[in-house]
Design an enzyme around this catalytic site. Structure first.
Site, short mmCIF file in Angstrom:
data_model
loop_
_atom_site.label_atom_id
_atom_site.label_comp_id
_atom_site.label_asym_id
_atom_site.label_seq_id
_atom_site.Cartn_x
_atom_site.Cartn_y
_atom_site.Cartn_z
N ASP A 1 -11.43 6.69 1.05
CA ASP A 1 -12.35 5.70 0.47
C ASP A 1 -13.36 6.37 -0.46
OD1 ASP A 1 -12.46 4.15 3.68
OD2 ASP A 1 -11.52 3.31 1.89
N ASP B 1 -6.33 6.20 -1.96
CA ASP B 1 -6.44 4.89 -1.32
C ASP B 1 -5.73 3.92 -2.26
OD1 ASP B 1 -9.07 2.99 0.35
OD2 ASP B 1 -6.97 2.54 -0.08
N ILE C 1 -4.91 0.70 -2.29
CA ILE C 1 -5.66 -0.53 -2.64
C ILE C 1 -6.86 -0.60 -1.69
CG2 ILE C 1 -5.64 -3.03 -2.91
CD1 ILE C 1 -2.61 -2.98 -3.10
N ASP C 2 -8.03 -0.21 -2.18
CA ASP C 2 -9.22 -0.32 -1.32
C ASP C 2 -9.73 -1.77 -1.39
OD1 ASP C 2 -11.32 0.76 0.35
OD2 ASP C 2 -12.63 0.37 -1.37
N GLU D 1 -3.99 6.86 2.99
CA GLU D 1 -4.31 6.04 4.16
C GLU D 1 -3.08 5.72 5.00
OE1 GLU D 1 -6.39 2.53 2.96
OE2 GLU D 1 -6.68 1.85 5.01
N ASP E 1 0.84 -1.21 0.00
CA ASP E 1 0.00 0.00 0.00
C ASP E 1 0.87 1.25 0.00
OD1 ASP E 1 -2.96 -0.70 2.07
OD2 ASP E 1 -2.48 -1.10 -0.02
N THR F 1 -8.66 -4.13 0.77
CA THR F 1 -7.40 -4.87 0.93
C THR F 1 -7.66 -6.35 1.20
OG1 THR F 1 -6.65 -2.86 2.04
CG2 THR F 1 -5.19 -4.77 2.15
C1 2IP Z 1 -11.93 -0.60 3.79
C2 2IP Z 1 -12.52 -1.48 2.73
C3 2IP Z 1 -13.47 -2.40 3.41
C4 2IP Z 1 -14.62 -1.58 4.00
C5 2IP Z 1 -14.07 -0.55 4.97
C6 2IP Z 1 -13.03 0.32 4.29
O1 2IP Z 1 -10.84 0.07 3.26
O2 2IP Z 1 -13.17 -0.72 1.74
O3 2IP Z 1 -13.95 -3.31 2.46
O4 2IP Z 1 -15.46 -2.47 4.72
O5 2IP Z 1 -15.14 0.26 5.40
O6 2IP Z 1 -12.48 1.26 5.21
P1 2IP Z 1 -16.69 -3.17 3.96
O7 2IP Z 1 -16.11 -4.15 3.01
O8 2IP Z 1 -17.47 -3.85 5.05
O9 2IP Z 1 -17.47 -2.11 3.25
P2 2IP Z 1 -9.38 -0.72 3.20
O10 2IP Z 1 -9.60 -2.04 2.57
O11 2IP Z 1 -8.57 0.22 2.36
O12 2IP Z 1 -8.93 -0.83 4.63
CA CA Z 2 -10.05 1.83 1.81
#
Ligand code: 2IP
Ligand code: CA
Length: 375
Positions: free
Chosen positions: A299, A153, A155-156, A79, A54, A158
């Site tokens: 995000d 972000d 890699i959202d 992030e 990341d 993750t």
């Molecule tokens: C996360 C990712 C998760 C999400 C969470 C984000 O960001 O998008 O998937 O949870 O809210 O903060 P959910 O999948 O329940 O929506 P990251 O993966 O960058 O930590």
């Molecule tokens: Ca994210």
């Protein structure tokens, strides 16, 4: 500022390539999926590799954008922090150096001397993708770099990136989980008002090339500034009824209220905050509702700009429930320029009031009415 958009498309593709390389090159993939727990955590190996991947992507984007637009350098945030301290107390700041060799040497100091992995990663960071053609020639965006800030972000979703399940996407259908939920998100906002004005989303694992090759990605972009509203995705058509996508961890009271509003078959679940907003952009869901404070500015900023360009937006859910005008006015839209001063670290940039990503204000109104008094 069309050249900023071109640059962000290019660096997002570079980031997507790093994300693909980290999964396809065995020495990197082993580090990526290795769970380091307890005493097998090697002292020199300061952080799990996921974080390093990341950070490397985030620093690459910061390096490339700061080089072309130095006025933005101090307002490119993400992030992750790029400071690592290893078990011996040596602090290492991960940056992109001027040559691939120097970057590889630096990465090796946080990769426990693994020069093979460090070189593979450094090569991907310094590799320029082919030029990405912008499909709107002559786009002029009347704003200067000094007025803008960026949220990254790298890699959202993750967890989906690490788990790596491969899903064949069906046109027009939302696929709840898998590699396609992992997204590179780069959002641009006005420093003065915090409004999201430009967004680039890269989906590194959009499809596998039919000739049995590796993964190919797909990018989406949008600009929303004053009366300029342009998006690479078409304006989504209204379907039958109202469909909502939720996080699997959403509160039961919200699920129940929205089941009554939409009907059980119109409530969907998917992983990835960014991916769920992308589903609204693509018309795979009419809205994404989140009552938890589990998302952050990085995000939502990029996909928020695309939704604004399509006539929708992303509001703070708790503010919308308190507002008298059905939740949709400029005071409830999420902004990106002010931290919660009383908090520390990432919490300063949380979307603390939850959010609703929506395509049009009438659907937002129906959702806020259904949730009033429930939260
Ligand atoms: C996360 C990712 C998760 C999400 C969470 C984000 O960001 O998008 O998937 O949870 O809210 O903060 P959910 O999948 O329940 O929506 P990251 O993966 O960058 O930590
Ligand atoms: Ca994210």
């Amino acid at each position: 500022m069309a050249d900023l958009l071109r640059l962000l498309l290019r660096v997002a593709e570079k980031a997507a390539n790093v994300a693909r390389v980290c999964r396809q090159e065995a020495p990197l993939f082993e580090l990526l999926v290795q769970e380091k727990t307890g005493d097998d955590k090697n002292k020199k190996f300061v952080q799990d590799f996921k974080t390093l991947a990341d950070v490397v992507i985030q620093e690459m984007i910061r390096h490339d954008v700061g080089a072309q637009f130095p006025e933005m350098a101090d307002f490119i945030q993400g992030e992750e922090s790029n400071k690592f301290e290893n078990g011996l107390g040596e602090s290492v700041t991960v940056t992109v150096c001027s040559t691939v060799e120097e970057t590889a040497t630096l990465l090796a100091t946080v990769l426990d001397g693994d020069h093979t992995a460090a070189s593979l990663l450094a090569r991907a960071i310094h590799q320029d993708p082919e030029t990405i053609e912008l499909s709107t020639d002559g786009l002029t965006i009347p704003v200067s770099p000094a007025e803008l800030g960026i949220w990254i972000d790298p890699i959202d979703a993750t967890s989906q990136y690490i788990e790596g399940r491969e899903e064949a996407l069906t046109e027009g259908h939302l696929s709840p989980s898998g590699l396609h939920c992992a997204l590179v998100l780069i959002g641009v906002y006005l420093r003065s008002t915090g409004e999201p004005v430009m967004g680039v989303i890269n989906q590194p694992f959009n499809h596998k090339s039919p000739t049995g090759g590796g993964w190919s990605g797909k990018h989406y972009w949008g600009v929303s500034l004053g009366n300029i509203n342009v998006c690479s995705a078409p304006r989504p058509k209204d379907g039958q009824g109202l469909s909502v996508v939720l996080s699997s961890s959403e509160k039961p009271v919200v699920k129940e209220a929205l089941t009554s509003l939409c009907g059980p078959d119109k409530l969907m679940y998917a992983s990835g905050a960014g991916y769920k907003i992308l589903c609204v952009i693509q018309g795979l869901a009419d809205a994404y509702v989140l009552s938890e404070r589990s998302t952050f500015k990085w995000d939502s900023c990029a996909p928020h700009a695309l939704l604004r360009a399509l006539g929708g937006g992303v509001v703070d859910l708790s503010k919308s429930l308190q507002s008298s005008c059905g939740g949709c006015d400029c005071k409830t839209e999420l902004t990106y320029h002010q931290p919660y001063a009383e908090c520390k670290g990432a919490e300063r940039w949380a979307n603390r009031g939850g959010l609703v990503a929506y395509k049009n204000s009438s659907q937002l109104h129906s959702i806020t009415e259904a949730l009033k008094g429930k939260l």
